[in-house]
Design an enzyme around this catalytic site. Structure first.
Site, PDB file in Angstrom:
ATOM      1  CG  HIS A  31      90.965 -49.923  86.366  1.00 56.43           C
ATOM      2  ND1 HIS A  31      89.800 -50.238  87.016  1.00 56.43           N
ATOM      3  CD2 HIS A  31      90.613 -48.908  85.309  1.00 56.43           C
ATOM      4  CE1 HIS A  31      88.679 -49.570  86.016  1.00 56.43           C
ATOM      5  NE2 HIS A  31      89.483 -48.598  84.750  1.00 56.43           N
ATOM      6  CG  ASP A  66      93.277 -55.832  84.601  1.00 53.45           C
ATOM      7  OD1 ASP A  66      92.344 -55.763  83.864  1.00 53.45           O
ATOM      8  OD2 ASP A  66      92.722 -54.904  85.632  1.00 53.45           O
ATOM      9  CD  GLN A  77      93.304 -50.567  79.188  1.00 54.69           C
ATOM     10  OE1 GLN A  77      93.340 -50.435  77.732  1.00 54.69           O
ATOM     11  NE2 GLN A  77      92.153 -49.818  79.653  1.00 54.69           N
ATOM     12  CE  LYS A 123      88.478 -50.841  79.877  1.00 50.71           C
ATOM     13  NZ  LYS A 123      87.860 -49.323  79.343  1.00 50.71           N
ATOM     14  CB  CYS A 155      90.065 -46.225  87.227  1.00 54.22           C
ATOM     15  SG  CYS A 155      88.086 -45.661  86.920  1.00 54.22           S
TER      16      CYS A 155
HETATM   17  C1  PLP Z   1      93.279 -52.241  83.337  1.00 56.77           C
HETATM   18  C2  PLP Z   1      91.877 -52.130  83.368  1.00 56.77           C
HETATM   19  N1  PLP Z   1      91.417 -53.305  84.328  1.00 56.77           N
HETATM   20  C3  PLP Z   1      90.562 -52.716  84.409  1.00 56.77           C
HETATM   21  C4  PLP Z   1      88.868 -52.545  83.685  1.00 56.77           C
HETATM   22  C5  PLP Z   1      87.676 -52.222  84.032  1.00 56.77           C
HETATM   23  O1  PLP Z   1      86.641 -52.300  82.581  1.00 56.77           O
HETATM   24  P1  PLP Z   1      85.024 -52.240  82.576  1.00 56.77           P
HETATM   25  O2  PLP Z   1      84.543 -50.801  82.968  1.00 56.77           O
HETATM   26  O3  PLP Z   1      84.919 -52.926  81.214  1.00 56.77           O
HETATM   27  O4  PLP Z   1      84.179 -53.310  83.075  1.00 56.77           O
HETATM   28  C6  PLP Z   1      89.081 -51.280  83.242  1.00 56.77           C
HETATM   29  C7  PLP Z   1      88.694 -50.062  81.914  1.00 56.77           C
HETATM   30  O5  PLP Z   1      88.467 -48.960  81.965  1.00 56.77           O
HETATM   31  C8  PLP Z   1      90.500 -51.040  82.954  1.00 56.77           C
HETATM   32  O6  PLP Z   1      91.939 -50.123  82.562  1.00 56.77           O
END
Ligand code: PLP
Length: 408
Positions: free
Chosen positions: A119, A197, A200, A223, A361
Site C-alpha cells: 500500500h 504494516d 489489514q 478499520k 493504493c
Molecule cells: C495495508 C494498508 N496499509 C496502510 C493503510 C493506511 O491506513 P490509514 O489510511 O488508516 O492511515 C491502509 C489503508 O487502506 C492499508 O490497507
C-alpha cells in the site's frame, strides 16, 4: 458462539441502511453503538483535556485514556503499555517508523527490503527514508498469484545489506495472510529489523507481537470498529526508545531551554506532542473490548468462512476472473470479464452494493497480478452469506449494457 444477526443489531449503519450491502470494510469499518456511545459520552459529559487539568473530570478522563494503552498492549500482547504509541492512523505510524528508523539506523549502501504489493502508506515513507539516507529499496519477488514466497524472500538476504524488512501482514488487495512468524525469524537470523504494516491484519486476525517477534507494527482504529483519526504504533521498547519523534510540542517534553535544547519525556509520551485524539482513544478502547468479547479467533474464522463462500460461488461463474483464490482475510478481488471495474461497480451501486475498485493504493501490484483495475469486496463481522449470495446473483447477470444503462 458467533451470532451475526446479534452483531448486526449493534451497528447503526446496518440498522439505518437495511437495503445496503456494504463490502468496503477494508477501506473503513462500520462502528458498533458502544463505540459511538463512548465518543458521545466524552463530548456530552467529559469534554476536557487530559494530563493538563487539575480537576476531577480531567483526572478521570486521563485515567481512562491511559488505561486504553494497557488495553491495546494486551490486545496485541506487547510486553508493556509503554510500547504503544498513539498516532493519527496507520499512515502516521508507518511514517514515524520509516522516517525515524531511517534517520537513526540507515546509511549509504543499506537496503530496505519491501515488496511491490505494498500500500502507498507502507512504501512511500520508505522511498523517502531511502532518499534521505542514501540506502536503496529492494523488492521481494512475488509469483503471479500474489502469494508470499518464503524461499524467494530468504534469497533476498544472500548478497544484500538488508537493514530492515517492511511488509504487510495481510495484503489489502488480495487478502492473503503472510507467514509473518517465519518472515520475522528469517529477518532476525540475518540481523535485520522488521516493520509490519498491520492495517489489514489487526482488525481481522489475532496478532501477537511477541509470538511473531516483530519489531514494529502499525495499524488504524477506523478499520477495526474504532473511530477515525487514531492509530497505533507498536515498537519493541528498546528500539522505539532510540527513535526521534516526528512532532515536537506540548505534552511530549519535560523541559526546554533558550539554547534550543529539549529534554523529552520518556517513550511513548515523547512521540505524542500536542492534544491527542482523546475521544478516538476512548472509542478505540471500546472497539477492542467489543472484538475481544467476540474473540479474535472467531473473527478470523468468520472472515475466512465468508471469503471461502464468496470465492467458491464466484469460481462457478464463467463471466468472472478471481485474483485471490484461497484468500483468508475477508477480501475477495475479481473482475467481471470484459467490463471495466468501475463501470461494474457503478452498476453494483445501483443494486445497493458498495465495493471499491481501482488499484486500492497498491499501485505497483499490477506488475505482479498483471491487472491494474480490480473490484475488491471486503467483508467484516457484520456481513452475511446471504449478502454474498445476493451479490453473486447480481454479478452473474452483469452485462456491459446494464453497466452502461446504470451510468446514463
Ligand atoms: C495495508 C494498508 N496499509 C496502510 C493503510 C493506511 O491506513 P490509514 O489510511 O488508516 O492511515 C491502509 C489503508 O487502506 C492499508 O490497507
Amino acid at each position: 458462539m458467533f451470532d451475526v444477526e446479534k452483531i448486526r443489531k449493534d451497528f447503526p449503519m446496518i440498522v439505518n441502511h437495511p437495503e445496503l450491502i456494504y463490502f468496503d470494510s477494508a477501506a473503513t469499518s462500520f462502528k458498533p453503538k458502544c463505540v459511538i456511545d463512548e465518543v458521545m459520552d466524552y463530548y456530552q459529559f467529559n469534554n476536557v483535556n487530559i494530563h493538563r487539568g487539575d480537576y476531577d473530570i480531567s483526572f478521570a478522563v486521563s485515567k481512562r485514556y491511559d488505561d486504553v494503552r494497557k488495553t491495546v498492549a494486551r490486545f496485541i500482547n506487547a510486553r508493556r503499555p509503554e510500547e504503544i504509541v498513539y498516532t493519527y492512523g496507520a499512515t502516521s505510524s508507518l511514517n514515524t517508523v520509516a522516517i525515524n528508523f531511517g534517520k537513526k539506523f540507515l546509511k549509504k549502501g543499506d537496503v530496505i527490503l519491501t515488496s511491490e504489493v505494498e500500500h502507498a502508506s507502507d512504501i512511500l515513507p520508505w522511498f523517502k527514508a531511502a532518499e534521505a539516507s542514501g540506502s536503496s529499496i529492494s523488492y521481494v519477488p512475488f509469483p503471479k498469484s500474489g502469494k508470499f514466497d518464503l524461499e524467494a524472500y530468504e534469497k533476498c538476504f544472500e548478497d544484500k545489506n538488508v537493514k530492515i524488512v517492511a511488509l504487510p501482514h495481510v495484503s489489502n488487495v488480495l487478502g492473503y495472510i503472510y507467514p509473518m512468524k517465519q518472515i520475522a525469524r528469517i529477518a532476525h537470523e540475518h540481523g535485520t529489523y522488521i516493520a509490519v504494516d498491520g492495517a489489514q491484519a489487526v482488525p481481522h486476525i489475532k496478532v501477537d507481537v511477541q509470538d511473531l517477534d516483530i519489531d514494529f507494527l502499525s495499524f488504524s482504529s477506523h478499520k477495526m470498529l474504532g473511530p477515525g483519526g487514531i492509530g497505533i504504533l507498536y515498537g519493541k521498547y528498546e528500539l522505539l526508545d532510540q527513535l526521534d519523534p516526528v512532532f515536537y510540542g506540548g505534552g511530549s517534553n519535560a523541559r526546554f531551554y533558550p539554547d534550543c535544547s529539549i529534554i523529552l519525556k520518556n517513550t511513548p509520551e515523547k512521540f505524542e506532542a500536542g492534544t491527542p485524539d482523546i475521544e478516538g482513544v476512548l472509542g478505540l478502547g471500546k472497539a477492542i473490548e467489543y472484538l475481544q468479547d467476540i474473540g479474535m479467533d472467531e473473527v478470523e474464522a468468520y472472515g475466512k468462512k465468508l471469503a471461502d463462500h464468496f470465492i467458491a460461488k464466484l469460481e462457478k461463474l464463467d463471466n468472472v476472473t478471481v485474483y485471490n483464490h484461497g484468500a483468508q482475510a475477508g477480501i475477495v478481488t475479481f473482475n467481471v470479464n470484459g467490463i471495466f471495474a468501475q463501470d461494474a461497480a457503478g452498476y453494483f451501486n445501483k443494486q445497493g452494493i458498495a465495493v471499491r475498485t481501482g488499484n486500492h493504493c497498491a499501485k505497483m501490484l499490477d506488475q505482479i497480478i498483471g491487472v491494474n483495475e480490480t473490484i475488491r469486496a471486503s467483508m467484516y463481522i457484520y456481513n452475511t452469506e446471504e449478502e454474498i449470495d445476493r451479490f453473486v446473483d447480481v454479478i452473474k447477470d452483469t452485462t456491459l449494457e446494464k453497466c452502461v444503462d446504470s451510468i446514463l
